[in-house]
Design a protein around this motif. Structure first.
Motif, mmCIF file in Angstrom:
data_model
loop_
_atom_site.group_PDB
_atom_site.id
_atom_site.type_symbol
_atom_site.label_atom_id
_atom_site.label_comp_id
_atom_site.label_asym_id
_atom_site.label_seq_id
_atom_site.Cartn_x
_atom_site.Cartn_y
_atom_site.Cartn_z
ATOM 1 N N ALA A 24 5.626 8.409 9.375
ATOM 2 C CA ALA A 24 4.644 8.611 10.459
ATOM 3 C C ALA A 24 3.232 8.427 9.919
ATOM 4 O O ALA A 24 2.322 9.222 10.199
ATOM 5 C CB ALA A 24 4.816 9.986 11.094
ATOM 6 N N ALA A 25 3.041 7.369 9.120
ATOM 7 C CA ALA A 25 1.767 7.119 8.459
ATOM 8 C C ALA A 25 0.734 6.563 9.430
ATOM 9 O O ALA A 25 1.027 5.684 10.244
ATOM 10 C CB ALA A 25 1.968 6.144 7.301
ATOM 11 N N GLU A 26 -0.478 7.082 9.334
ATOM 12 C CA GLU A 26 -1.601 6.612 10.138
ATOM 13 C C GLU A 26 -2.762 6.238 9.226
ATOM 14 O O GLU A 26 -2.851 6.709 8.090
ATOM 15 C CB GLU A 26 -2.046 7.700 11.126
ATOM 16 N N LYS A 27 -3.647 5.372 9.732
ATOM 17 C CA LYS A 27 -4.819 4.931 8.974
ATOM 18 C C LYS A 27 -4.414 4.416 7.587
ATOM 19 O O LYS A 27 -4.976 4.809 6.565
ATOM 20 C CB LYS A 27 -5.830 6.063 8.847
ATOM 21 N N VAL A 28 -3.448 3.536 7.569
ATOM 22 C CA VAL A 28 -2.901 3.023 6.310
ATOM 23 C C VAL A 28 -3.861 2.012 5.684
ATOM 24 O O VAL A 28 -4.385 1.131 6.356
ATOM 25 C CB VAL A 28 -1.531 2.350 6.548
ATOM 26 N N LYS A 29 -4.064 2.173 4.366
ATOM 27 C CA LYS A 29 -4.885 1.231 3.620
ATOM 28 C C LYS A 29 -4.180 0.894 2.324
ATOM 29 O O LYS A 29 -3.763 1.789 1.584
ATOM 30 C CB LYS A 29 -6.269 1.824 3.321
ATOM 31 N N ARG A 30 -4.021 -0.392 2.057
ATOM 32 C CA ARG A 30 -3.384 -0.799 0.811
ATOM 33 C C ARG A 30 -4.411 -0.795 -0.309
ATOM 34 O O ARG A 30 -5.528 -1.296 -0.167
ATOM 35 C CB ARG A 30 -2.772 -2.194 0.943
ATOM 36 N N LEU A 31 -4.018 -0.218 -1.447
ATOM 37 C CA LEU A 31 -4.877 -0.144 -2.613
ATOM 38 C C LEU A 31 -4.169 -0.781 -3.800
ATOM 39 O O LEU A 31 -2.979 -0.522 -4.025
ATOM 40 C CB LEU A 31 -5.218 1.307 -2.943
ATOM 41 N N GLY A 32 -4.888 -1.594 -4.573
ATOM 42 C CA GLY A 32 -4.245 -2.226 -5.708
ATOM 43 C C GLY A 32 -3.097 -3.109 -5.276
ATOM 44 O O GLY A 32 -3.102 -3.676 -4.173
ATOM 45 N N SER A 33 -2.079 -3.205 -6.111
ATOM 46 C CA SER A 33 -0.962 -4.105 -5.820
ATOM 47 C C SER A 33 0.225 -3.412 -5.171
ATOM 48 O O SER A 33 1.003 -4.047 -4.456
ATOM 49 C CB SER A 33 -0.502 -4.784 -7.119
ATOM 50 N N GLU A 34 0.395 -2.083 -5.394
ATOM 51 C CA GLU A 34 1.595 -1.405 -4.894
ATOM 52 C C GLU A 34 1.317 -0.046 -4.255
ATOM 53 O O GLU A 34 2.262 0.691 -3.940
ATOM 54 C CB GLU A 34 2.608 -1.210 -6.039
#
Length: 350
Positions: A24-34
């Protein structure tokens, strides 16, 4: 709503959307590679849901500084002072810093992480008894973990057991020397043993390992280098470089037909066999009568053929049920650096 940072190995990238939906993730931001930064009202799902097995490492994010450290004047001093004021009263056992993109060839962030930790340790003034190395931590006591990259600084408190590794980002990376390496599996078992150190002491030198499906001998080599005795079983031969080890007994035989000799006892069973997981765990449990009480089992759960999270979840549950019926207690499960689409499971004989 709480913020969290999780790591999902690239090999499972095709499941990322489904994993984040389960959380139930919200406001997802990818950081780095993984790494993925997000907020959720269901933090318990990070450790207790079908998505949990895919999360290699995680921390609650209790301090974040989104910025570009390269362009920030006095970043190290400002960051060190800030985390001191935020976390000193929480009494972390130590403070460790990792890179959000450890595979980057740019050395700037590796040096920055090292310098930042050095200054932060000076500010915190940890006592002499504080852990000097990651492996010296109390695995059940909270550590201040910080992750650093071009996206900024992200910190949180968690024990190594809660975060799933002694090191920021997970277990210790084991490098391999191409000239001395028999196979990548050697690094896999080295990392597995390092991970198991969070839950129990290392087996003493001279302990007897039964290795199923040993060829070509990458794992065998690593066990022998640690001064363990090894009985290795496989239909295919082992690398000739292992012939010099007196602590090795190799039987060129089918695992399904192997019967330990009268009086044989083992302190650990290691299985990295290919083939159907149910069949592989059945071979292991057939031999647990010869495993000493308190003995360990390290088992690679191959997920080849499973194409969804529910299928993998069902497969693992079947393996755990078979192991439990044979008197094995489940200890932990993780995804290691050298694992492909597979997981390493740890058991202990009651």
């Amino acid at each position: 709503m709480s913020a969290h940072l999780i790591r999902i190995s690239e090999v499972f990238s095709s499941y990322t959307r489904e994993i984040l939906e389960i959380l139930a993730a919200e406001k997802v931001k990818r950081l780095g590679s993984e790494y993925y930064l997000f907020q959720t009202e269901h933090a318990e799902r990070i450790t207790n849901s079908p998505a949990a097995r895919f999360i290699r490492w995680h921390i609650p994010v209790e301090h974040s500084w989104p910025c570009n450290p390269e362009k920030m004047d006095g970043f190290i001093e400002k960051a060190a002072q800030t985390i001191y004021y935020k976390f000193e009263s929480l009494n972390p056992q130590t403070m460790l810093v990792g890179q959000l993109d450890p595979s980057s060839t740019k050395r700037y962030y590796k040096a920055l992480a090292s310098n930042f930790r050095g200054r932060a340790l000076q500010v915190f003034e940890f006592p002499e008894r504080a852990p000097k190395a990651a492996e010296d931590q109390n695995s059940s006591r909270k550590t201040l973990f910080c992750m650093l990259g071009k996206e900024g600084l992200f910190c949180g408190m968690a024990s190594p057991k809660e975060s799933n590794g002694f090191y920021p980002g997970g277990t210790k990376y084991i490098s391999q020397n191409a000239e001395d390496t028999i196979s990548r599996a050697g690094a896999k078992v080295a990392e597995a043993l390092h991970y198991l150190g969070m839950f129990r002491p290392d087996l003493p030198e001279g302990s007897h390992w039964l290795e199923l499906g040993a060829s070509p001998g990458g794992m065998t080599s690593e066990l022998l280098k640690r001064n363990y005795r090894v009985t290795a079983i496989d239909r295919a031969p082992l690398d000739a470089r292992l012939n010099a080890y007196k602590a090795l007994t190799f039987l060129r035989d089918d695992v399904s037909e192997f019967i330990p000799p009268r009086g044989a006892r083992y302190d650990a069973i290691l299985s990295d066999m290919n083939g159907p997981p149910r069949q592989a765990i059945a071979h292991v449990t057939r031999l647990t009568d010869f495993l000493n009480p308190g003995g360990i089992v390290i088992f690679t759960l191959k997920t080849t053929g499973a194409e969804s999270i529910p299928e993998i979840d069902s497969l693992e549950k079947e393996v755990l049920e078979i192991a439990e019926k044979a008197g094995l207690t489940f200890v932990a499960r993780t995804h290691l650096t050298y694992n492909r689409q597979e997981f390493t499971l740890f058991f202990e004989k009651a």
